[in-house]
Design a protein around this motif. Structure first.
Motif, PDB file in Angstrom:
ATOM      1  N   LEU A   1      12.085 -11.265 -23.532  1.00 27.37           N
ATOM      2  CA  LEU A   1      13.875 -10.481 -22.380  1.00 27.37           C
ATOM      3  C   LEU A   1      13.773 -10.572 -20.634  1.00 27.37           C
ATOM      4  CD1 LEU A   1      17.437  -9.433 -22.573  1.00 27.37           C
ATOM      5  CD2 LEU A   1      15.855  -7.386 -23.490  1.00 27.37           C
TER       6      LEU A   1
ATOM      7  N   PHE B   1      21.645  -2.820 -24.587  1.00 26.55           N
ATOM      8  CA  PHE B   1      22.932  -3.612 -24.621  1.00 26.55           C
ATOM      9  C   PHE B   1      23.789  -4.242 -23.841  1.00 26.55           C
ATOM     10  CE2 PHE B   1      22.171  -2.622 -29.615  1.00 26.55           C
ATOM     11  CZ  PHE B   1      21.047  -3.596 -29.434  1.00 26.55           C
TER      12      PHE B   1
ATOM     13  N   LEU C   1      22.293  -5.805 -20.363  1.00 28.43           N
ATOM     14  CA  LEU C   1      22.219  -7.473 -20.744  1.00 28.43           C
ATOM     15  C   LEU C   1      23.696  -7.570 -20.435  1.00 28.43           C
ATOM     16  CD1 LEU C   1      20.398  -9.043 -21.146  1.00 28.43           C
ATOM     17  CD2 LEU C   1      20.498  -8.800 -23.861  1.00 28.43           C
ATOM     18  N   PHE C   2      24.136  -7.179 -21.339  1.00 28.98           N
ATOM     19  CA  PHE C   2      26.339  -7.532 -21.580  1.00 28.98           C
ATOM     20  C   PHE C   2      26.613  -7.961 -19.833  1.00 28.98           C
ATOM     21  CE2 PHE C   2      30.671  -7.409 -21.243  1.00 28.98           C
ATOM     22  CZ  PHE C   2      31.021  -8.372 -21.948  1.00 28.98           C
TER      23      PHE C   2
ATOM     24  N   PHE D   1      20.964 -11.426 -26.305  1.00 24.69           N
ATOM     25  CA  PHE D   1      21.213 -10.648 -26.782  1.00 24.69           C
ATOM     26  C   PHE D   1      22.148 -10.507 -28.097  1.00 24.69           C
ATOM     27  CE2 PHE D   1      25.936  -9.178 -27.039  1.00 24.69           C
ATOM     28  CZ  PHE D   1      25.649  -8.429 -26.693  1.00 24.69           C
TER      29      PHE D   1
ATOM     30  N   CYS E   1      19.010  -9.103 -29.333  1.00 21.52           N
ATOM     31  CA  CYS E   1      18.474  -7.204 -29.256  1.00 21.52           C
ATOM     32  C   CYS E   1      19.172  -6.518 -29.713  1.00 21.52           C
ATOM     33  CB  CYS E   1      19.122  -6.727 -27.428  1.00 21.52           C
ATOM     34  SG  CYS E   1      17.340  -7.919 -26.588  1.00 21.52           S
TER      35      CYS E   1
END
Length: 465
Positions: free
Chosen positions: A27, A91, A94-95, A187, A190
């Protein structure tokens, strides 16, 4: 049972933690790929893909270099400062980072392009801190230096990888799309990450922390074990509220540490920029230069692991030494000619200095996380990182001091590096010392405990005197 004893029972760095570290490491590479266009377009290191941006948006790109350099740091300054360093924050960030990154590739005009880069920087900076903190809190304290170093090292690998992508993919929209494709796969990985047991414990959610550690033990091949963590002061099964950012200013111990650490982070950013500026004056192969800026940092990480784990060096002395050496490289490099292909050149010395300041950057990440209790660690790292971005914002204006004297910019970079190294010596050493989980442990003898008998010995010794 103490939290460190629980990690010993469940596995400090077992196969399950190694799998989680792999996800966090990959990541970090993805974050570097997303952020690299901003970092190096602001450092006068250009390539054909970036030139294609200039050509497409030429009519609105008449701003000064200082403004573009500063704005690249502002987008990292305005970012997540939540005290919650949990996986749900990761989360969400990252989205939206992926959403805004693909928005960059589809931007129809410069205004939307600049806005998308700003939003990517906001998400990216917050995720970088959370990844680092999780890489520490998933493992036992004795592995913090290793996991923290691996996490930071892969960011440098991502920068070098972006140079390779930029060489083969010249059209900037295609480059932006390709650089963010790995993030989609990561993603999904994760989602499998658990919550940090240290964070749960510091918030009074002891039962949940025990269940997470028990799952660590099962997946590390140790079978089902019984863990009974000691209750934190004031916890009664309900969640303890976050102390908030103000505690960094009101708590006497944290206040002193935060002031010194903020200056050290600020100095790291400023010296890093000064050395990059000198190295970027080399007019050789631009793609090779970008790769070198990333790869030159790699030797810094094994150096860090070696020095910070030695009792005669530790975190404190190693940080001070690398910062002072980096500052001196800034000063000496201005006396050498900038020429490609020569070892005795300003560019070569600047790259050596960049190695030193990269080592200092890596140490200060690990050192800062050990100086702050778990309950306030994310906020402490966030404030320190914010001061680092302030240094990045101000750094492009330092070269304008050449109007006073040609040597003035590098003298400033040198003095800031040397003074930061000297101030770092005021901080306490954390090597082989247990980390504080709550604020109550910070000023107490319990913060210096290794085992319960040692605590008793210290208390008895204090009472006898």
């Amino acid at each position: 049972m103490d939290l460190e004893e629980a990690f010993l029972a469940a596995g400090e760095f077992g196969r399950y933690q190694k799998r989680m570290m792999s996800v966090l490491v990959l990541l970090q590479v993805t974050l570097a790929l997303a952020l690299a266009p901003v970092c190096y377009s602001a450092s006068r290191v250009t390539w054909n893909s970036f030139l294609s941006i200039l050509k497409e948006f030429l009519e609105v790109l008449n701003n000064s270099y200082c403004f573009s350099s500063s704005s690249s740091q502002i987008n990292q300054l305005i970012r997540f400062r939540s005290g919650d360093c949990g996986r749900h924050t990761l989360f969400n960030a990252l989205f939206f980072e992926l959403l805004f990154a693909y928005g960059t590739a589809l931007a129809p005009n410069y205004e939307l392009f600049a806005l998308s880069r700003l939003l990517v920087g906001m998400m990216n900076g917050g995720m970088a801190l959370i990844c680092f903190i999780l890489s520490q809190e998933y493992v036992g304290k004795s592995y913090w230096a290793l996991t923290g170093t691996l996490t930071n090292m892969t960011f440098a690998v991502g920068i070098a990888l972006f140079a390779v992508l930029g060489y083969y993919i010249r059209q900037w929209r295609n480059l932006a799309t390709a650089a963010n494709c790995p993030g989609v796969l990561l993603f999904l990985f994760c989602i499998t990450l658990p919550e940090s047991p240290r964070w749960l414990f510091s918030r009074g959610r002891t039962n949940q922390a025990e269940r997470v550690l028990q799952s660590f033990a099962v997946r590390n091949g140790k079978g089902r074990i019984t863990l009974k963590l000691r209750r934190t002061p004031g916890s009664s099964g309900s969640e303890v509220p976050s102390p908030g950012l103000l505690v960094l200013a009101t708590h006497s111990v944290l206040r002193c540490r935060t002031v010194v650490l903020m200056y050290v982070w600020y100095a790291c950013s400023l010296v890093y920029y000064g050395l990059t500026m000198n190295a970027s004056e080399d007019k050789g192969n631009r793609y090779l230069s970008v790769a070198m800026y990333g790869l030159v940092e790699l030797p810094a990480y094994p150096l860090c692991i070696y020095f910070i784990n030695k009792t005669w060096a530790g975190r404190r002395k190693s940080l001070a030494s690398f910062l002072i050496l980096a500052g001196l490289c800034c000063l000496i490099s201005m006396f050498l000619p900038v020429q490609s292909g020569s070892w005795a050149s300003g560019s070569s010395l600047a790259l050596l200095g960049k190695l030193m300041v990269s080592a200092a950057f890596n140490i200060v990440y690990v050192y800062t996380s050990e100086l702050y209790p778990t309950v306030i660690r994310n906020a402490g790292l966030g404030v320190c990182s914010m001061s680092c971005r302030v240094g990045g914002i101000l750094a492009p204006f330092v070269p304008s001091m050449k109007v006073l004297h040609a040597s003035m910019p590098f003298t400033v970079f040198c003095l800031i590096g040397v003074t930061a190294g000297a101030l770092g010596l005021l901080l306490p050493e954390t090597l082989n010392k247990p980390v504080a989980e709550t604020l109550e442990e910070l000023p107490s003898p319990g913060y210096q405990r290794m085992i319960e008998t040692q605590v008793t010995y210290i208390v008895d010794l204090i009472n006898s005197t």
